[in-house]
Design a protein around this motif. Structure first.
Motif, mmCIF file in Angstrom:
data_model
loop_
_atom_site.group_PDB
_atom_site.id
_atom_site.type_symbol
_atom_site.label_atom_id
_atom_site.label_comp_id
_atom_site.label_asym_id
_atom_site.label_seq_id
_atom_site.Cartn_x
_atom_site.Cartn_y
_atom_site.Cartn_z
ATOM 1 N N LEU A 195 85.168 65.123 89.465
ATOM 2 C CA LEU A 195 85.917 64.228 90.353
ATOM 3 C C LEU A 195 85.061 63.042 90.772
ATOM 4 N N VAL A 196 83.779 63.305 91.062
ATOM 5 C CA VAL A 196 82.878 62.207 91.418
ATOM 6 C C VAL A 196 82.775 61.213 90.264
ATOM 7 N N GLY A 197 82.604 61.718 89.025
ATOM 8 C CA GLY A 197 82.502 60.839 87.859
ATOM 9 C C GLY A 197 83.740 60.001 87.647
ATOM 10 N N ARG A 198 84.914 60.600 87.839
ATOM 11 C CA ARG A 198 86.168 59.841 87.670
ATOM 12 C C ARG A 198 86.259 58.694 88.663
ATOM 13 N N ASN A 199 85.900 58.962 89.907
ATOM 14 C CA ASN A 199 86.026 57.928 90.925
ATOM 15 C C ASN A 199 84.960 56.850 90.784
ATOM 16 N N ILE A 200 83.798 57.208 90.263
ATOM 17 C CA ILE A 200 82.798 56.186 89.958
ATOM 18 C C ILE A 200 83.327 55.277 88.859
ATOM 19 N N GLY A 201 83.922 55.885 87.818
ATOM 20 C CA GLY A 201 84.494 55.097 86.728
ATOM 21 C C GLY A 201 85.595 54.178 87.201
ATOM 22 N N ALA A 202 86.368 54.635 88.196
ATOM 23 C CA ALA A 202 87.461 53.827 88.737
ATOM 24 C C ALA A 202 86.980 52.806 89.761
ATOM 25 N N GLY A 203 85.683 52.872 90.121
ATOM 26 C CA GLY A 203 85.128 51.943 91.091
ATOM 27 C C GLY A 203 85.407 52.304 92.525
ATOM 28 N N ASP A 204 85.910 53.507 92.779
ATOM 29 C CA ASP A 204 86.228 53.939 94.147
ATOM 30 C C ASP A 204 85.052 54.754 94.696
ATOM 31 N N TYR A 205 84.019 54.065 95.151
ATOM 32 C CA TYR A 205 82.807 54.729 95.611
ATOM 33 C C TYR A 205 83.007 55.447 96.942
ATOM 34 N N GLU A 206 83.899 54.965 97.786
ATOM 35 C CA GLU A 206 84.148 55.645 99.058
ATOM 36 C C GLU A 206 84.774 57.018 98.826
ATOM 37 N N LYS A 207 85.706 57.096 97.865
ATOM 38 C CA LYS A 207 86.309 58.388 97.536
ATOM 39 C C LYS A 207 85.244 59.313 96.922
ATOM 40 N N ALA A 208 84.381 58.737 96.092
ATOM 41 C CA ALA A 208 83.308 59.538 95.492
ATOM 42 C C ALA A 208 82.394 60.115 96.566
ATOM 43 N N LYS A 209 82.098 59.323 97.586
ATOM 44 C CA LYS A 209 81.246 59.809 98.677
ATOM 45 C C LYS A 209 81.914 60.938 99.454
ATOM 46 N N ARG A 210 83.227 60.833 99.650
ATOM 47 C CA ARG A 210 83.939 61.908 100.352
ATOM 48 C C ARG A 210 83.864 63.207 99.558
ATOM 49 N N ILE A 211 83.958 63.085 98.240
ATOM 50 C CA ILE A 211 83.875 64.274 97.383
ATOM 51 C C ILE A 211 82.472 64.879 97.450
ATOM 52 N N VAL A 212 81.446 64.021 97.475
ATOM 53 C CA VAL A 212 80.075 64.516 97.576
ATOM 54 C C VAL A 212 79.884 65.285 98.885
#
Length: 425
Positions: A78-95
């Motif tokens: 999920l983190v990788g998908r959101n990084i690819g989509a450019g949504d770093y805030e969502k990636a941080k929430r997942i982390v």
């Protein structure tokens, strides 16, 4: 450490991007395998009973480690998908949610193993002479499971973010610490001669228990350091202690949707391996030690596949997150091709040097001879192992964890267990 270039930049050749991601993992696995070789050899020097004491619990340990990896897959994909989509805030929430998983899953499996460990050797039919060491080894190693979970989760997140060097550096460092601690904890105080100079080297003389203590300490170091890297300022997915750590059930549900098939796959494979261990245990302590050392030596051949597995997972996840299916397919094909070629080459090495690889771990000829035969048989399967390992990573990067599960069920329970029983008895 952020990647030196954008791995999805279409101006960069796919082969270069793949190698950029794969080589640190291959090098890491090479060094870790070497460390594991030394670790096993240091215990093996105590005799086949010491090797068997570790071997009898190895399949169960792989089960628990596999569960750590399965849960981690759900979050870092999920983190990788959101990084690819450019949504770093969502990636941080997942982390941040992944930290909750580390604490809960790590604690739960630690308690479970502490309950199981005293009974495990007898359940698997091991020789009573190795029961005490086998149980103690598992209990001590399991005491660091919280940090094992932290290691797997943090390394996975850093890799899909494009940083394969940090897990490489710190995992190698802490495993070298494991070797040093083994040196002092396994053996008794003895006289050592180096370049003609003799001196007395202190040793605790704890044998198998000493190896377990060294592993636990190294795991605590690895987990702590890798977890701390998620809080570094130069990461685009950097988190802080001030963030919101309340459970986000939408993220947890999405992660579990990805993790559950992977966990079932691991349970299927490892439960089959546990049954295989119980079958081999009935053949005697020598057979158990020989099989375990052959599997350990075989780990050399997996090194390229693990590297291209990580590259495939990362590139497919980010390419699909960016909406570029053609790039995902192109990366997947090349990762598979490179992996099969390189793993075939290591299979040749494994066949050619079977006795030498086994002799690293034990001086006992009665263990080396059957172990070398096992290793040579396994050498022929290496290209197919490469396909399985790399395709599994590619499919997981695409969010498909079901097909690896189906294939594992068919391979382990439809083929391997049945054929093993027939050929053994």
């Amino acid at each position: 450490m952020a990647p030196k270039f954008d791995i999805l930049d279409e101006n960069i050749k796919p082969s270069r991007v793949i190698w950029f991601l794969a080589w640190p993992t291959i090098l890491e696995q090479l060094l870790l395998t070497f460390v594991h070789y030394v670790d096993t050899a240091m215990v093996g020097a105590l005799g086949e009973n010491a090797t068997a004491a570790i071997a009898v619990s190895s399949s169960t340990t792989w089960l628990f480690n596999g569960l750590f990896g399965s849960i981690a897959i759900g979050f870092y994909v999920l983190v990788g998908r959101n990084i690819g989509a450019g949504d770093y805030e969502k990636a941080k929430r997942i982390v941040r949610q992944s930290l909750l998983a580390i604490v809960s899953v790590g604690s739960l499996l630690t308690i479970a193993m502490q309950i199981i460990a005293p009974h495990l050797p007898s359940w698997l039919g091991a020789d009573p002479a190795i029961h005490a060491d086998a149980s103690a080894y598992v209990q001590i190693v399991a005491s660091a499971y919280l940090f094992s979970m932290a290691t797997v989760m943090s390394a996975g997140i850093l890799r899909v973010a494009g940083d394969t060097r940090t897990p490489l550096f710190f995992n190698v460092l802490t495993n070298l610490i494991n070797i040093v601690l083994n040196f002092f904890m396994i053996y008794q105080t003895r006289t050592i001669t180096v370049f003609g100079f003799s001196f007395t080297m202190w040793g605790a003389g704890w044998g198998v228990k000493g190896a377990a203590i060294a592993t636990a300490i190294a795991t605590v170091i690895s987990g702590s350091i890798l977890l701390s890297r998620l809080f570094r300022k130069d990461y685009p997915i950097r988190i802080s202690l001030k963030g919101n750590y309340r459970p986000d059930f939408s993220i947890i549900k999405s992660a579990l949707k990805l993790a559950t098939p992977a966990a079932l796959e691991r349970i299927t494979i490892s439960s089959g391996q546990i049954l295989m261990t119980s079958l081999i245990t009935t053949l005697g302590t020598t057979a158990l030690a020989a099989n375990y050392l052959a599997i350990t030596a075989e780990g050399l051949s997996y090194l390229p596949a693990f590297g291209f597995n990580v590259a495939g997972t990362t590139l497919v996840a980010q390419s699909l997150g960016a909406g570029n299916k053609d790039a995902a397919l192109r990366f997947a094909k090349r990762c598979l091709l490179f992996g099969v070629i390189f793993m075939s080459c290591t299979g040749v090495l494994m066949y050619w040097q079977a006795e030498f690889l086994l002799s690293i771990f034990t001086p006992v000829a009665a263990v080396i001879t059957p172990g070398a035969s096992v290793l040579r048989v396994e050498a022929f399967a290496q290209p197919f192992f490469a396909s399985a390992i790399i395709c599994g990573g590619i499919l997981r990067g695409a969010g498909d964890t079901k097909w690896p599960f189906y294939i594992s069920v068919a391979g382990m329970w439809g083929v391997r267990i049945i054929v093993a029983y027939i050929l053994a008895y």
